[in-house]
Every structure is written in C-alpha cells, then in structure tokens.
Design a protein around this motif. Structure first.
Motif, mmCIF file in Angstrom:
data_model
loop_
_atom_site.group_PDB
_atom_site.id
_atom_site.type_symbol
_atom_site.label_atom_id
_atom_site.label_comp_id
_atom_site.label_asym_id
_atom_site.label_seq_id
_atom_site.Cartn_x
_atom_site.Cartn_y
_atom_site.Cartn_z
ATOM 1 N N GLN A 8 49.278 62.522 -39.146
ATOM 2 C CA GLN A 8 48.769 63.669 -38.442
ATOM 3 C C GLN A 8 48.314 63.617 -37.230
ATOM 4 N N ASP A 9 47.877 62.466 -36.762
ATOM 5 C CA ASP A 9 47.175 62.170 -35.449
ATOM 6 C C ASP A 9 48.231 61.582 -34.478
ATOM 7 N N LYS A 10 48.381 62.408 -33.361
ATOM 8 C CA LYS A 10 49.510 62.210 -32.459
ATOM 9 C C LYS A 10 49.121 60.702 -31.920
ATOM 10 N N GLU A 11 47.737 60.744 -31.533
ATOM 11 C CA GLU A 11 47.221 59.402 -30.862
ATOM 12 C C GLU A 11 47.625 58.012 -31.682
ATOM 13 N N GLU A 12 47.490 58.172 -32.922
ATOM 14 C CA GLU A 12 47.901 56.912 -33.768
ATOM 15 C C GLU A 12 49.332 56.927 -33.646
ATOM 16 N N VAL A 13 50.135 57.779 -33.694
ATOM 17 C CA VAL A 13 51.807 57.507 -33.587
ATOM 18 C C VAL A 13 51.737 56.936 -32.375
ATOM 19 N N ARG A 46 49.919 55.176 -30.540
ATOM 20 C CA ARG A 46 49.369 53.617 -30.455
ATOM 21 C C ARG A 46 50.520 52.657 -31.192
ATOM 22 N N LEU A 47 50.962 53.367 -32.662
ATOM 23 C CA LEU A 47 51.973 52.456 -33.144
ATOM 24 C C LEU A 47 53.430 52.245 -32.607
ATOM 25 N N GLU A 48 53.806 53.377 -31.881
ATOM 26 C CA GLU A 48 54.870 53.292 -31.116
ATOM 27 C C GLU A 48 54.898 51.953 -30.118
ATOM 28 N N LYS A 49 53.714 52.165 -29.390
ATOM 29 C CA LYS A 49 53.685 50.881 -28.459
ATOM 30 C C LYS A 49 53.753 49.582 -29.151
ATOM 31 N N HIS A 50 52.921 49.552 -30.135
ATOM 32 C CA HIS A 50 52.850 48.066 -30.965
ATOM 33 C C HIS A 50 54.257 47.977 -31.281
ATOM 34 N N TYR A 51 54.971 48.596 -31.898
ATOM 35 C CA TYR A 51 56.176 48.433 -32.451
ATOM 36 C C TYR A 51 57.501 48.038 -31.445
ATOM 37 N N ILE A 52 57.181 48.716 -30.182
ATOM 38 C CA ILE A 52 58.026 48.183 -29.195
ATOM 39 C C ILE A 52 57.547 46.968 -28.657
ATOM 40 N N ARG A 53 56.543 46.751 -28.560
ATOM 41 C CA ARG A 53 55.915 45.159 -28.039
ATOM 42 C C ARG A 53 56.474 44.216 -28.955
ATOM 43 N N LYS A 54 56.362 44.385 -30.210
ATOM 44 C CA LYS A 54 56.629 43.572 -31.482
ATOM 45 C C LYS A 54 58.438 43.394 -31.582
ATOM 46 N N LEU A 55 59.095 44.492 -31.565
ATOM 47 C CA LEU A 55 60.322 44.467 -31.864
ATOM 48 C C LEU A 55 61.204 44.270 -30.625
ATOM 49 N N LYS A 56 60.773 44.674 -29.554
ATOM 50 C CA LYS A 56 61.457 44.892 -28.201
ATOM 51 C C LYS A 56 62.953 45.321 -28.360
ATOM 52 N N PRO A 57 63.118 46.746 -29.191
ATOM 53 C CA PRO A 57 64.488 47.107 -29.229
ATOM 54 C C PRO A 57 65.443 47.449 -28.101
ATOM 55 N N LYS A 58 66.663 47.088 -28.136
ATOM 56 C CA LYS A 58 67.288 47.041 -26.933
ATOM 57 C C LYS A 58 67.429 48.644 -26.350
ATOM 58 N N PHE A 59 67.393 49.653 -26.835
ATOM 59 C CA PHE A 59 67.179 50.901 -26.486
ATOM 60 C C PHE A 59 65.809 51.263 -25.818
ATOM 61 N N ASN A 60 64.820 50.567 -26.074
ATOM 62 C CA ASN A 60 63.626 50.777 -25.501
ATOM 63 C C ASN A 60 63.417 49.917 -24.212
ATOM 64 N N ASN A 61 64.369 49.107 -23.844
ATOM 65 C CA ASN A 61 64.215 48.212 -22.681
ATOM 66 C C ASN A 61 63.561 48.267 -21.511
ATOM 67 N N ARG A 62 63.435 49.674 -21.216
ATOM 68 C CA ARG A 62 62.709 49.786 -19.762
ATOM 69 C C ARG A 62 61.192 49.754 -20.331
ATOM 70 N N TYR A 63 60.969 49.726 -21.365
ATOM 71 C CA TYR A 63 59.363 49.473 -21.968
ATOM 72 C C TYR A 63 59.034 48.154 -22.225
ATOM 73 N N CYS A 64 60.052 47.374 -22.152
ATOM 74 C CA CYS A 64 59.935 45.836 -22.728
ATOM 75 C C CYS A 64 59.783 44.900 -21.477
ATOM 76 N N GLN A 65 59.758 45.248 -20.355
ATOM 77 C CA GLN A 65 59.807 44.493 -19.365
ATOM 78 C C GLN A 65 58.055 44.181 -19.185
ATOM 79 N N ALA A 66 57.862 43.138 -18.381
ATOM 80 C CA ALA A 66 56.362 42.821 -18.230
ATOM 81 C C ALA A 66 55.637 43.928 -17.246
ATOM 82 N N GLY A 67 54.478 44.482 -17.933
ATOM 83 C CA GLY A 67 53.552 45.389 -17.296
ATOM 84 C C GLY A 67 53.918 46.785 -17.795
ATOM 85 N N GLN A 68 55.193 47.046 -18.275
ATOM 86 C CA GLN A 68 55.471 48.564 -18.358
ATOM 87 C C GLN A 68 55.017 49.102 -19.462
ATOM 88 N N LEU A 69 54.652 48.440 -20.795
ATOM 89 C CA LEU A 69 53.926 49.178 -21.566
ATOM 90 C C LEU A 69 52.398 49.559 -21.083
#
Length: 110
Positions: free
Chosen positions: A75-80, A82-105
């Motif tokens: 129900q909370d957009k800010e929580e979603v 935050r979690l999206e950022k967390h999982y991108i950092r942790k999993l480094k999905p190939k289609f999120n690659n523009r956010y996986c580079q150093a400093g991008q997140l």
C-alpha cells in the motif's frame, strides 16, 4: 545469490494476466506491486508498478511464457521503491543493468 522469495506470490506470465485481469480498466490503483522476473532460475528484471496487468503486457521482451514472476502487493509506494532498489542491488538483473553500475542507484531518492 539467495533471496527470500517465500513472501512473494509465484506466477507464470499467463497466471499474472489471468489473476489481475480486473486491472485492465483501472487507471488509479491504490496498490503497488513489486515484481521480480526470473528466467531459467536467474532474475532478469526487478520492477514496481501500480498496474501489474499492463506492466506484464509491456514486458514481452523480458518475460516469456516460461518465465516465473514473483509478485507482492503493497500500500506504500515509498516502501515499494525502497524494496525495488534493494532487490536490484542484490540481484543485479540483466535488464536493470543501467542501474547496476557504480553510483547509479544513488540516483533513486528512495
């Protein structure tokens, strides 16, 4: 990398479209979805949306019939965000690659 997915609902692409068909005509949804798309056991994309039906429709290139989608509603957009950022950092999905580079997140506010 192991991630706890037991709190997520697990669907196929067709399963998401069937389960959330009612969102076809909804413009303003008060729920937010965090979703992780896995292909052959590897996370290929992490995203958030307020309309999972249309988002999965648009993800034809990232989500095949064999893909597994892990989905959770919030129900909370800010929580979603935050979690999206967390999982991108942790999993480094190939289609999120523009956010996986150093400093991008750090561009994300949440």
């Amino acid at each position: 990398m192991m991630v706890q997915l037991d709190k997520f609902h697990r669907y196929s692409r067709g399963g998401v479209l069937k389960q959330y068909r009612k969102l076809r005509y909804i413009r303003e949804n008060k729920m937010y979805f965090l979703y992780l798309i896995f292909d052959s056991g590897t996370c290929v994309y992490v995203g958030e949306t307020s309309n999972i039906f249309w988002r999965i429709i648009k993800h034809k290139d990232k989500c095949s019939a064999e893909s597994v989608i892990y989905l959770q509603e919030y129900q909370d957009k800010e929580e979603v965000l935050r979690l999206e950022k967390h999982y991108i950092r942790k999993l480094k999905p190939k289609f999120n690659n523009r956010y996986c580079q150093a400093g991008q997140l750090e561009l994300f506010r949440y």
